[in-house]
Design a protein around this motif. Structure first.
Motif, PDB file in Angstrom:
ATOM      1  N   ARG A 104      39.007  35.305  60.012  1.00  0.00           N
ATOM      2  CA  ARG A 104      39.053  35.045  61.735  1.00  0.00           C
ATOM      3  C   ARG A 104      37.876  35.474  62.412  1.00  0.00           C
ATOM      4  O   ARG A 104      37.027  36.342  61.827  1.00  0.00           O
ATOM      5  N   ARG A 105      37.341  34.665  63.511  1.00  0.00           N
ATOM      6  CA  ARG A 105      36.482  35.222  64.109  1.00  0.00           C
ATOM      7  C   ARG A 105      36.993  36.027  65.133  1.00  0.00           C
ATOM      8  O   ARG A 105      38.209  36.299  65.935  1.00  0.00           O
ATOM      9  N   LEU A 106      36.178  37.315  65.126  1.00  0.00           N
ATOM     10  CA  LEU A 106      36.420  38.482  65.999  1.00  0.00           C
ATOM     11  C   LEU A 106      36.220  38.320  67.748  1.00  0.00           C
ATOM     12  O   LEU A 106      35.049  37.889  67.739  1.00  0.00           O
ATOM     13  N   GLN A 154      41.786  47.841  65.063  1.00  0.00           N
ATOM     14  CA  GLN A 154      42.190  47.662  63.749  1.00  0.00           C
ATOM     15  C   GLN A 154      41.464  48.808  62.889  1.00  0.00           C
ATOM     16  O   GLN A 154      40.710  49.383  63.126  1.00  0.00           O
ATOM     17  N   ILE A 155      42.315  49.042  61.964  1.00  0.00           N
ATOM     18  CA  ILE A 155      42.083  50.149  60.988  1.00  0.00           C
ATOM     19  C   ILE A 155      40.750  49.448  60.154  1.00  0.00           C
ATOM     20  O   ILE A 155      39.812  50.416  60.100  1.00  0.00           O
ATOM     21  N   GLY A 194      35.432  49.764  59.669  1.00  0.00           N
ATOM     22  CA  GLY A 194      36.579  49.835  60.560  1.00  0.00           C
ATOM     23  C   GLY A 194      36.479  51.130  61.328  1.00  0.00           C
ATOM     24  O   GLY A 194      36.515  52.024  60.811  1.00  0.00           O
ATOM     25  N   ILE A 195      36.387  51.245  62.811  1.00  0.00           N
ATOM     26  CA  ILE A 195      36.291  52.495  63.601  1.00  0.00           C
ATOM     27  C   ILE A 195      37.755  53.105  63.661  1.00  0.00           C
ATOM     28  O   ILE A 195      37.922  54.315  63.341  1.00  0.00           O
ATOM     29  N   GLY A 196      38.774  52.182  62.957  1.00  0.00           N
ATOM     30  CA  GLY A 196      40.185  52.845  62.773  1.00  0.00           C
ATOM     31  C   GLY A 196      40.307  53.862  61.728  1.00  0.00           C
ATOM     32  O   GLY A 196      41.303  54.384  61.606  1.00  0.00           O
ATOM     33  N   GLY A 212      45.486  43.199  56.046  1.00  0.00           N
ATOM     34  CA  GLY A 212      46.159  42.195  57.196  1.00  0.00           C
ATOM     35  C   GLY A 212      45.013  41.449  57.595  1.00  0.00           C
ATOM     36  O   GLY A 212      45.465  41.155  59.102  1.00  0.00           O
ATOM     37  N   LEU A 213      43.668  41.020  57.442  1.00  0.00           N
ATOM     38  CA  LEU A 213      42.796  40.514  57.997  1.00  0.00           C
ATOM     39  C   LEU A 213      43.122  38.954  58.002  1.00  0.00           C
ATOM     40  O   LEU A 213      42.525  38.126  58.710  1.00  0.00           O
ATOM     41  N   ASP A 214      44.026  38.552  57.045  1.00  0.00           N
ATOM     42  CA  ASP A 214      44.426  37.089  56.994  1.00  0.00           C
ATOM     43  C   ASP A 214      45.337  36.612  58.170  1.00  0.00           C
ATOM     44  O   ASP A 214      45.325  35.388  58.553  1.00  0.00           O
TER      45      ASP A 214
END
Length: 411
Positions: free
Chosen positions: A191-193, A255-256, A352-354, A407-409
């Protein structure tokens, strides 16, 4: 009136048709009321051609003259874009790095920006003029010689100029429409962020994501330059928003794990049964540093009898043979039994900063990779990322596995 820096890469200015398309993007922002500075790269493939000419002229060329030659690619593009803007009724002029001036160190071929005097650009803005600037280049003040900033230097030029003229933002136009959770060629569901924190982008860029150049992200973070990654191939009249690189305080939902990156530019070296004594690490790594070889992952495993140790580390693939030769020439001083190397390895990273506020993020990955039969050769971690070194054959499987795991899908 808000100021804006727009940067266009080599594929975006690859021919006259695309340069005219860039002019339409610039027109849109000028019509919106911005004072615009445009930074351009050389046409796609042109820098490689110019580098080739230098090599054909001499195997041992003068780096100062090399910079004079390769900087000419951007000069051509800036002039052509200024002409294209004038053709559609907009005031524009081209600027070379030395004319602004963009002052740099004298490290020809990889100079660092020392300062930018934006006074000349200010005068142009006051007259409604678009500044079309040759990226990738500057000038060493003491010698007056043209310098270049190294590969990807136009991104660095753009962010530095944005900081110098206090631009509202810096838009980096490329052939992709933003920063993705991972390489869409490997994971079609990537996905594009909408937003990425500076620190995350810095890690992504250094760990293999090629959307932005590392030094440009460093500059953006230091000077808090809000930077967008956008596509020059969008309709100039209706462009997509792209991805905003910004301070993490602007990101409400963190997000984590933000993204998965991978780098094939890795080689592994292992020194077996090295004497476990003070000074041995210095004996290994100081000569490599002196040769400008960057060492990344380092693992030390002490033997049962505590008298010897195995030391494993990674270097860029291009430096593998040089590193090996240096270590072999220092064998007596280091006192190792054998040297083993591998170039069929890949570094896969999760960023990820999470991660700062969640435990067990890396452990989940290690378990998931093990279940897929993927052996981990080395591990490194930091506050907001972890990386694993694996066999190159498992690259796509590892990236897909981690992308799904976090969960990035999900859309």
């Amino acid at each position: 009136m808000a100021r804006l820096v727009m940067k266009f890469g080599g594929t975006s200015v690859a021919n006259i048709e695309r340069i005219k398309n860039v002019a339409q993007h610039v027109k849109r922002e000028v019509d919106a009321g911005h004072q615009v500075a445009v930074v351009v790269s050389a046409m796609s493939g042109k820098t490689n051609e110019l580098v080739g000419w230098c090599k054909d002229a001499s195997r041992l060329y003068d780096n100062r003259e090399y910079d004079t030659v390769v900087a000419s690619g951007e000069q051509v593009t800036s002039g052509l874009l200024a002409i294209a803007l004038q053709d559609i009724g907009y005031k524009a002029r081209s600027w070379q790095g030395w004319q602004i001036p963009i002052l740099t160190s004298d490290a020809h071929g990889s100079a660092r920006i020392a300062g930018i005097d934006g006074k000349n650009l200010d005068e142009g803005f006051a007259h409604g003029e678009v500044a079309v600037i040759s990226g990738f280049q500057g000038v060493h003040e003491a010698t007056g010689r043209i310098t270049t900033l190294g590969r990807g230097g136009s991104d660095t030029s753009a962010v530095a100029i944005a900081a110098a003229i206090k631009a509202e933002r810096c838009d980096i136009y490329t052939d992709v429409d933003g920063v993705y959770t991972t390489d869409p060629r490997i994971v079609p569901k990537a996905r594009r962020l909408d937003k990425v924190a500076f620190e995350e982008m810095l890690e992504m860029a250094s760990l293999g994501a090629k959307v932005l150049q590392v030094r440009s992200v460093e500059l953006a973070m230091v000077h808090n330059v809000r930077t967008y990654v956008r596509s020059s191939f969008d309709d100039p009249a209706n462009p997509q928003a792209g991805t905003l690189i910004c301070d993490e305080e602007e990101i409400v939902e963190q997000q984590i794990v933000t993204g998965i990156a991978y780098s094939k530019d890795e080689a592994q070296i292992t020194l077996r049964r090295v004497a476990d004594k003070p000074g041995v690490a210095a004996a290994i790594f100081v000569p490599l540093a002196d040769a400008n070889i960057n060492v990344d992952m380092i693992i030390q495993v002490v033997s049962d009898d505590t008298t010897t140790t195995d030391i494993t580390f990674t270097v860029p693939t291009a430096d593998f043979e040089r590193a090996r030769a240096i270590l072999e020439s220092s064998r007596d001083k280091i006192a190792y039994q054998s040297l083993q190397g591998a170039t069929d390895v890949v570094k896969v990273s999760a960023i990820g900063i999470g991660m700062r506020s969640h435990a067990g993020v890396a452990a989940k990955a290690f378990k998931a990779l093990a279940e897929k039969g993927i052996n981990i050769r080395a591990i490194t971690t930091s506050e907001i990322k972890f990386s694993v070194l694996i066999d190159a054959a498992y690259t796509e499987l590892a990236v897909r596995t981690l992308h799904s795991l976090y969960g990035l899908d999900r859309t």
